[in-house]
Design a protein around this motif. Sequence first.
Motif, PDB file in Angstrom:
ATOM      1  N   ALA A  50      59.578  48.833  50.086  1.00 26.44           N
ATOM      2  CA  ALA A  50      60.432  47.908  50.647  1.00 26.44           C
ATOM      3  C   ALA A  50      59.650  46.535  50.899  1.00 26.44           C
ATOM      4  O   ALA A  50      59.929  45.455  50.822  1.00 26.44           O
ATOM      5  N   LEU A  87      69.353  50.548  47.253  1.00 25.04           N
ATOM      6  CA  LEU A  87      69.052  49.596  48.301  1.00 25.04           C
ATOM      7  C   LEU A  87      70.212  48.812  48.897  1.00 25.04           C
ATOM      8  O   LEU A  87      71.159  48.686  48.615  1.00 25.04           O
ATOM      9  N   ILE A 158      65.904  50.865  52.012  1.00 24.81           N
ATOM     10  CA  ILE A 158      65.767  51.838  50.702  1.00 24.81           C
ATOM     11  C   ILE A 158      65.926  53.022  50.997  1.00 24.81           C
ATOM     12  O   ILE A 158      65.100  53.775  51.618  1.00 24.81           O
TER      13      ILE A 158
END
Length: 490
Positions: A50, A87, A158
């Motif tokens: 991330a 995501l 995520i």
Amino acid sequence: MIRRLTLSQRLTLVFTAILLLCAAAACGVQLYSSSQYGNAMVQRLSAGLAQQIVRSEPLLDGGGQVNRQTLKTLFDRLMTLNPSVELYLISPEGQLLADAAPPGHLKRQRVDIAPLQTFLAGSVWPVYGDDPRSLDKQKVFSVAPIRLDGELRGYLYIILQGEELNALADAAWQKALWSALLWTLLLVALFGLLAGMLVWFWVTRPVKQLTADVSGLEQDSISAIKQLALQPPEPQPGNEVAVLRNTFIELARKIACQWDQLADSDRQRREFIANISHDLRTPLTSLLGYLETLSMKAETLSPEDNRQYLAIALRQGHKVRHLSQQLFELARLEHGGIKPQLERFAIGELIQDVAQKFDLTIETRQLHLQVDMPHSLPLINADVSMIERVVTNLLDNAVRHTPQGGTIRLRVWQENTQLQVEVADSGPGVEAAMREQLFQRPSALSQKASREARGGLGLLIVRRMLELHGGGIRLMDAASGACFRFFVPL
């Protein structure tokens, strides 16, 4: 149902159930540990994912606003490159701002912020966060804060194990689970068989052998008990079954011994009845014979013959009465009909009184009575009449069996907590064949002369009276004559 199972079946069932429970617990622990380990490894390997995306991709426009369409295209591209991730852009409060989920897949629009803060604080992994595509599931994740001019505008969230990965993992886990289950069943069967063999060898086989040894008690009890009593016990029993077997053998030996004693007692009882019947029949026959003679020839007999026949009949009647009284007294003594009335008295005075009863007989037969008795003797707690009967019986026997001019010795002394009394004479003594049966019921197999020589049941009555006091009597070895010694506790 379980009550009808044998010991082997019960043990097998218990061991199988335990093995199955252990196998299920082991499989559960292994699956949980594997899942935890896999999740921790995935989260550790992708922990900076991330942060890298936040650094390399523009997630907010120049004004700090979220362009959902742009982010959806970006998220689709990134998820195409790594199909295992999902995501999401969320607000500082946990509200979903952008995603690339197909329509209808999102189940919630808000996630809990606490796990994200725990992850950013560097806690021990794995850390689980809410899955937006599920109402209750939590998954490992990677997260990075999105800041603009130092101000927190949101988070890139995520999910590292997306729906596609979960579908593939579930299929793989099902296959692995069935394989583990199959191997578990095989191992349970193998170890169950091994455990069953060990249980059969160490537990079931000795128990079955012991059961077989005692199974014949109901059909032919005494022979089965004697057979069990002949078996050798374990010299050093190492387990409960061996101890139980030794206990059964010891119990069988005691029962067999008691059985033999009862059989011997029954034999003696039958012989005693036969002997007493003979002893009663002899004077009764003589008594009836003389009475019939007197009845049939009363007119022809002289006065001298009448007196002689009446004297003989009277003497035989006294014999019958005396023997009957002894039988009645012995029966009451042996069956608890007579209890000693205990009181404290001086046995020396009692012996002197008993000895005076025989003064005339001793003087007539020119016997010598020697009394050896210390002046200070402790008082005894006993029944006066019973102890007098004991001393009288022994002195009477000694007087009757001592020849004219012989000697009778009466000795009294204290030995520890007992008072010992000994009566000895200089008569012919007791025959060797009679010594063992002297204090037992007369046997029909003994010689008539020997029975008549020793008289009726006096010694049996004496022994029983002393036993009621906790004492005893025995015949001592002597150079000549008979020597009887009895004791009573103080």
